[in-house]
Motif scaffolding. Structure first.
Motif, PDB file in Angstrom:
ATOM      1  N   UNK A 334       0.836  -1.206   0.000  1.00 60.81           N
ATOM      2  CA  UNK A 334       0.000   0.000   0.000  1.00 60.81           C
ATOM      3  C   UNK A 334       0.874   1.259   0.000  1.00 60.81           C
ATOM      4  N   UNK A 335       1.947   1.194   0.773  1.00 58.94           N
ATOM      5  CA  UNK A 335       2.887   2.328   0.849  1.00 58.94           C
ATOM      6  C   UNK A 335       3.467   2.629  -0.540  1.00 58.94           C
ATOM      7  N   UNK A 336       3.905   1.578  -1.222  1.00 60.15           N
ATOM      8  CA  UNK A 336       4.488   1.784  -2.558  1.00 60.15           C
ATOM      9  C   UNK A 336       3.413   2.210  -3.564  1.00 60.15           C
ATOM     10  N   UNK A 337       2.219   1.640  -3.402  1.00 61.20           N
ATOM     11  CA  UNK A 337       1.122   1.982  -4.319  1.00 61.20           C
ATOM     12  C   UNK A 337       0.822   3.491  -4.236  1.00 61.20           C
ATOM     13  N   UNK A 338       0.724   3.987  -3.028  1.00 59.82           N
ATOM     14  CA  UNK A 338       0.426   5.420  -2.859  1.00 59.82           C
ATOM     15  C   UNK A 338       1.565   6.271  -3.420  1.00 59.82           C
TER      16      UNK A 338
END
Lengths: 456, 217
Positions: A334-338
């Protein structure tokens, strides 16, 4: 727009002198130069004005009855710490000027003033103040950027890593970070630096494994002009550049025996001699080293000096591989996606349940770096709002097929996408491979929201 | 003492706009240095749209030297010129002298005027090229003095120093700096001056731009 609308407000000056003629002259002078001026004939009046109004610069006469300029300087700077004080002397009294400078005065000027000198002095003091406040602002910004840990993870293993970083950061102890490739060893080094008192100093990284021995030596120790063929200029080494900060030695296990000797000497003495130089230079840095090798085995086999090993092995932080902490995968993903949707200016995206499950169950031999790359690729290829299994790299996606059942529709989606990518989006060719006509393929492309993306 | 001195206000920002001046009166005080009164009057007339006329102050203002310095006390002389301006009903009155000027606080001044005041004072003593190892040039001294006069007139009109380095209201503490800024008002200053002081075009109708000062050919 009015003339003054776009300008910063003029600096405000407080002039304190017991001679009214001086106050009159300086007041007129500064007003003509656009400054806001307050004047006071004694210290009491000056302190009252300073309490009532903001001043950037104070010009204080040293010789005044009662509280003299030096004492007033002390009181004013106690009340207004960021005030720039310029002391005025009726004659060249070096002793009192030096006292004023030692007490923190910006500068002094002797009466009568050379108009040019006074103008330059006040201008310099104004610029100095502006640079000082800009410096403070930038430091605050830096602290806010560097402050929160970039290490993501809720697992017990990562919480332990965070605790270790917190425990060691405030000290100057050497830290050895161990972990497989891609686990985030440099992030640990950054976190140690960011949480240490050295955070406003430089963080200098040397990737020991990326450089040939000669180049590494020159990079680490620097060189004097003419030290070797091609050394046309004096070059500061990383040890010198890290003065006041942290030196991060990445892949320290790859350092050759000859450089290990020199490295050990500098780490012990905190003095460095540039290649071709004769003078040793003192440098104050904290060492964080990282390795993905088994250094103990390297020591046993004689590939790594044991004295250097013990010098580095003061405080060890072991980073667990991602497969040992699968509970961190959703948060990391999720961190990388954002991060990537923001960087690529894409609308908000989310993982489909199947895609998330695929990520969670994959072994991640390349650890967090591989996960990061997989998410980046998926953001490039995926169609908002949802990233599907087919958007993940083949290696990750392939495992998912054996890892969990997919719906017929999802299988079709993944398959069509692969064929399209495989045919370089040649519709006729892809339709032929799929055994459907071009019209049907176009309909399915629309249905699944595929878009052709030029990506490697 | 605070900032409440009415003279400190920038008169150019008064809602009523700058007060009109009918002419500029030029009084030579104790002779000129490096140039002549006629040349100076011509140079000033060429740069100002207002009539420039010579006046003789009678009795001449009292000249007081600065204690221990070979200079006239500029502030005291300026005070006397202001009194004369009020007595004559002539605003602005500009006193020009060949004597070097100083004030107790500063080693020298090229000129002196109070914001919104009635009179200005300018010295040609330090405007002479020969003081800097160059050839005497009465025409250059006249143009430099005209620039200094316009600068001080700007202060009388309420203008403070201008940030535009090519505006005559830019601060200059040396002859080199004064030559670089030239003798024209920037558009921003020009619009805030009494009508006619800073003409946009010269007598031939040419638009006036920045004009750094150079020695005469």
């Amino acid at each position: 727009m009015s003339e003054t609308a776009a300008k910063a407000p003029p600096a405000s000056i407080l002039v304190v002198d017991d001679e009214p003629i001086v106050l009159q002259s300086l007041g007129d002078w500064f007003r003509q130069d656009g400054y806001a001026v307050d004047t006071a004939t004694n210290a009491k009046e000056a302190l009252k004005l300073a309490a009532e109004r903001h001043h950037d610069i104070a010009l204080l006469d040293i010789k005044m009855p009662g509280i003299d300029g030096l004492e007033l300087q002390e009181r004013l700077t106690r009340e207004v710490p960021d005030l720039s004080v310029i002391v005025m002397t009726a004659y060249a009294s070096v002793e009192s000027a030096v006292r004023a400078l030692k007490a923190g005065a910006y500068d002094y000027i002797t009466k009568p003033f050379d108009p040019d000198e006074l103008s330059h002095l006040v201008r310099r003091a104004t610029e100095h103040r502006s640079l000082r406040s800009e410096n403070l602002r930038l430091k605050e910004q830096l602290a806010s950027v560097a402050g929160p840990s970039p290490l993501v993870g809720v697992s017990a293993a990562m919480r332990h890593v965070q605790d270790l970083i917190d425990a060691v950061a405030a000290s100057d102890a050497t830290v050895l970070v161990r972990g497989e490739s891609g686990t985030g060893k440099e992030l640990v080094a950054r976190a140690v630096h960011a949480r240490s008192p050295r955070r406003f100093g430089p963080l200098v990284t040397v990737n020991c494994g990326a450089l040939p021995e000669g180049v590494l030596e020159s990079e680490l120790f620097g060189h004097e002009k003419g030290a070797f063929t091609g050394a046309q200029f004096r070059h500061k080494g990383k040890f010198e550049l890290a003065d006041g900060g942290t030196l991060f030695l990445d892949e320290v296990g790859t350092v050759t025996p000859r450089v290990q000797v020199e490295l050990l000497r500098v780490l012990e003495e905190k003095k460095v001699t540039r290649l071709g130089g004769t003078t040793s230079l003192k440098t104050d840095f904290r060492t964080v080293a990282a390795t993905n090798q088994d250094l103990e085995a390297a020591v046993r086999e004689g590939r790594f000096r044991d004295d250097l090993y013990w010098r580095l092995n003061v405080f060890v932080i072991d980073l667990p591989p991602l497969r040992e902490r699968p509970e961190d995968i959703p948060e990391l993903a999720q961190h990388f996606l954002e991060r990537f949707t923001l960087a690529m200016n894409k609308p908000t995206m989310r993982f489909s349940a199947a895609a998330l499950e695929t990520l969670r169950t994959y072994a991640w031999p390349g650890n967090v770096r591989e996960l990061q790359n997989a998410v980046e690729r998926a953001v490039v290829l995926g169609s908002p709002p949802e990233i599907q299994v087919g958007d993940l790299p083949l290696r990750v996606g392939a495992q998912s097929e054996s890892a969990g059942p997919l719906s017929l529709e999802e299988v079709e989606r993944v398959h069509i996408r692969r064929v399209l990518d495989g045919c370089g989006w040649n519709i006729s060719q892809a339709a032929k491979v799929l055994g459907i006509d071009r019209g049907t393929l176009y309909a399915k492309i629309r249905r699944y929201g595929f878009e052709r993306v030029s990506a490697s | 003492m605070g900032t409440g001195d009415p003279a400190a206000r920038d008169a150019s920002t008064d809602p009523g706009g700058p007060r009109p001046w009918s002419s500029i009166a030029l009084a030579v005080v104790d002779g000129l240095a490096g140039t002549g009164p006629d040349q100076l009057l011509a140079a000033l007339s060429a740069r100002s749209g207002l009539a420039c006329r010579p006046v003789t102050l009678a009795p001449p203002p009292l000249l007081e030297p600065l204690a221990g310095r070979p200079q006239l006390d500029a502030d005291k002389l300026l005070g006397r010129l202001e009194e004369a301006a009020r007595a004559l009903g002539q605003v602005p009155l500009v006193g020009v002298t060949g004597r070097d000027l100083g004030v107790p606080l500063f080693t020298f001044v090229f000129g002196r005027a109070r914001l919104g005041g009635a009179a200005a004072l300018v010295s040609t003593a330090r405007l002479r090229p020969e003081l800097y190892g160059q050839v005497a040039d009465p025409s250059l001294v006249a143009r430099r003095a005209a620039g200094e006069i316009l600068h001080e007139l700007g202060h009388l009109a309420g203008r403070i120093h201008c940030e535009d380095p090519r505006c005559v209201m830019h601060f200059a503490a040396s002859v080199e700096a004064a030559d670089l800024r030239g003798d024209r008002f920037c558009p921003s200053c020009a619009t805030a001056l009494p009508p006619g002081l800073a003409p946009a075009r010269d007598a031939a109708g040419e638009r006036l731009g920045p004009s750094p000062l150079r020695p005469s050919a």
